[in-house]
Scaffold this active site. Structure first.
Site, PDB file in Angstrom:
ATOM      1  N   ASP A  82     -33.947 -14.914 -17.918  1.00  0.00           N
ATOM      2  CA  ASP A  82     -34.025 -14.338 -16.568  1.00  0.00           C
ATOM      3  C   ASP A  82     -35.072 -15.124 -15.758  1.00  0.00           C
ATOM      4  O   ASP A  82     -35.788 -15.977 -16.323  1.00  0.00           O
ATOM      5  CB  ASP A  82     -34.423 -12.853 -16.740  1.00  0.00           C
ATOM      6  CG  ASP A  82     -34.375 -12.045 -15.459  1.00  0.00           C
ATOM      7  OD1 ASP A  82     -33.671 -12.442 -14.518  1.00  0.00           O
ATOM      8  OD2 ASP A  82     -35.054 -10.989 -15.403  1.00  0.00           O
ATOM      9  N   GLY A 196     -38.573  -3.320  -9.432  1.00  0.00           N
ATOM     10  CA  GLY A 196     -39.678  -2.422  -9.741  1.00  0.00           C
ATOM     11  C   GLY A 196     -40.978  -3.212  -9.786  1.00  0.00           C
ATOM     12  O   GLY A 196     -40.970  -4.393 -10.150  1.00  0.00           O
ATOM     13  N   HIS A 231     -30.094  -7.670  -9.032  1.00  0.00           N
ATOM     14  CA  HIS A 231     -31.412  -7.483  -9.651  1.00  0.00           C
ATOM     15  C   HIS A 231     -31.997  -6.159  -9.166  1.00  0.00           C
ATOM     16  O   HIS A 231     -31.511  -5.559  -8.212  1.00  0.00           O
ATOM     17  CB  HIS A 231     -32.343  -8.637  -9.265  1.00  0.00           C
ATOM     18  CG  HIS A 231     -32.088  -9.876 -10.045  1.00  0.00           C
ATOM     19  ND1 HIS A 231     -33.061 -10.513 -10.767  1.00  0.00           N
ATOM     20  CD2 HIS A 231     -30.949 -10.583 -10.247  1.00  0.00           C
ATOM     21  CE1 HIS A 231     -32.536 -11.567 -11.366  1.00  0.00           C
ATOM     22  NE2 HIS A 231     -31.258 -11.646 -11.068  1.00  0.00           N
ATOM     23  N   GLY A 233     -32.106  -3.320 -10.880  1.00  0.00           N
ATOM     24  CA  GLY A 233     -31.067  -2.332 -11.175  1.00  0.00           C
ATOM     25  C   GLY A 233     -31.559  -0.940 -11.530  1.00  0.00           C
ATOM     26  O   GLY A 233     -30.773   0.017 -11.506  1.00  0.00           O
ATOM     27  N   ASN A 253     -29.284  -6.304 -13.587  1.00  0.00           N
ATOM     28  CA  ASN A 253     -30.533  -6.426 -14.345  1.00  0.00           C
ATOM     29  C   ASN A 253     -31.292  -5.107 -14.337  1.00  0.00           C
ATOM     30  O   ASN A 253     -31.513  -4.517 -13.274  1.00  0.00           O
ATOM     31  CB  ASN A 253     -31.431  -7.479 -13.700  1.00  0.00           C
ATOM     32  CG  ASN A 253     -30.944  -8.890 -13.939  1.00  0.00           C
ATOM     33  OD1 ASN A 253     -29.816  -9.098 -14.381  1.00  0.00           O
ATOM     34  ND2 ASN A 253     -31.785  -9.858 -13.644  1.00  0.00           N
TER      35      ASN A 253
HETATM   36  P1  13P Z   1     -35.939  -3.454 -12.287  1.00  0.00           P
HETATM   37  O1  13P Z   1     -37.215  -3.657 -13.039  1.00  0.00           O
HETATM   38  O2  13P Z   1     -36.180  -2.961 -10.919  1.00  0.00           O
HETATM   39  O3  13P Z   1     -34.933  -2.702 -13.057  1.00  0.00           O
HETATM   40  O4  13P Z   1     -35.340  -4.946 -12.081  1.00  0.00           O
HETATM   41  C1  13P Z   1     -35.163  -5.789 -13.181  1.00  0.00           C
HETATM   42  C2  13P Z   1     -34.781  -7.152 -12.764  1.00  0.00           C
HETATM   43  O5  13P Z   1     -34.151  -7.370 -11.757  1.00  0.00           O
HETATM   44  C3  13P Z   1     -35.180  -8.261 -13.644  1.00  0.00           C
HETATM   45  O6  13P Z   1     -34.758  -9.496 -13.197  1.00  0.00           O
END
Ligand code: 13P
Length: 302
Positions: A82, A196, A231, A233, A253
């Protein structure tokens, strides 16, 4: 032979369903996440972002690969790299080519380069370099265009204003040019989603409940013709999520929902933390994304 991650994401995209990509910022989260995918017969990616070995306890690309190798189940899982930013959340330049090359050597099945903090032409140039590296290793590449905020230090702008103004949303015409000029396989878009928080007190607090602009997503989808990625998610309102999967989002994600479950339970015991991650993963697959059983569509016959 095991199906490639490129093919698996295409299967989800064509079927109008989604592959969850689950972040592992603490190594002991890996085993219960894989167990939850297996027990719910959901196909998912296990992923790590650079900031998770820099700022959390994922340790390194190799530590994640080694832990993954011990617990993987190829009917239900693949390993993805990622966010490798070109310019990181603290505005530092990153040697993204070295990290991507290392991941390819270690056997990661797909990679992401994030040039979204750069001007368009520079983002295109950096992404194209990664596509060239990945091409040699036959790996699919994800890139990002638009501002998915939240990882930077300091408070987010008020969410309702952000959503209403569409500020930072991926521009559909730019997205078309980006995909054509880079040859990228999957594109991460900004359509109301936010990450987040990863620092300060906000890191342990409940995330804002984001919404998604589905018409905007449709405009991007019509001009790009590749699987799109969402992203940030965790904590998106469900009615929007389920629509998004039918409108071109093939990978989502999820980080915060599982990390917070782990960090809250870890002071109690390692066993409690394992169980908390397992339960949070099952709930997310079954009740929030409604994709339990997806492996038979995405990775049939395996
Ligand atoms: P969250 O931490 O908001 O679920 O997002 C995760 C993310 O997009 C990692 O690339």
């Amino acid at each position: 032979m095991a199906r490639s991650t490129r093919e698996l994401i295409l299967n989800a995209w064509k079927a109008g369903t989604v592959v969850p990509a689950l972040n592992v910022p603490h190594l002991p989260m890996m085993e219960p996440i894989v167990a939850a995918l297996r027990d719910t017969q959901t196909f998912g990616l296990i992923q790590v972002a650079r900031l998770e070995w820099e700022k959390f306890q994922a340790k390194s690309l190799k530590a994640i690969r080694d832990t993954y190798s011990q617990v993987k189940d190829e009917r239900y899982t693949r390993l993805h790299l990622d966010h490798v930013p070109v310019l990181d959340e603290d505005n530092k330049r990153v040697d993204f080519e070295a990290i991507i090359s290392e991941a390819a050597e270690l056997g990661y099945g797909s990679v992401m380069v994030d040039g979204s903090r750069l001007p368009l032409a520079e983002n295109i140039a950096c992404t194209a370099k990664v596509v060239a590296i990945a091409y040699r290793a036959k790996l699919p590449v994800e890139a990002e265009l638009g501002a998915v905020l939240g990882h930077e230090a300091g408070p987010l702008p008020p969410y309702d204003e952000l959503f209403a103004s569409g500020k930072g949303f991926t521009d559909p015409v730019e997205a078309q040019r980006f995909v054509q000029e880079t040859g990228v396989d999957w594109l991460s878009v900004a359509i109301g989603n936010v990450h987040g928080a990863i620092s300060g007190a906000a890191k342990s607090q409940k995330k804002v409940e984001a919404r998604l602009n589905i018409e905007h997503l449709d405009r991007i989808r019509a001009l790009t013709g590749v699987p799109l990625v969402l992203h940030g998610g965790s904590g998106i309102r469900k009615e929007y999520l389920l629509q998004a999967f039918r409108h071109g989002i093939a990978k989502i994600n999820i980080g915060t929902a599982l990390r917070q479950a782990y960090e809250k339970a870890v002071p109690e015991s390692a066993a409690a933390a394992r169980q908390a991650v397992y339960d949070a993963t099952v709930t997310t697959m079954r009740d929030e994304l409604e994709i339990a059983g997806s492996a038979k569509i995405i990775n049939p016959g395996s």
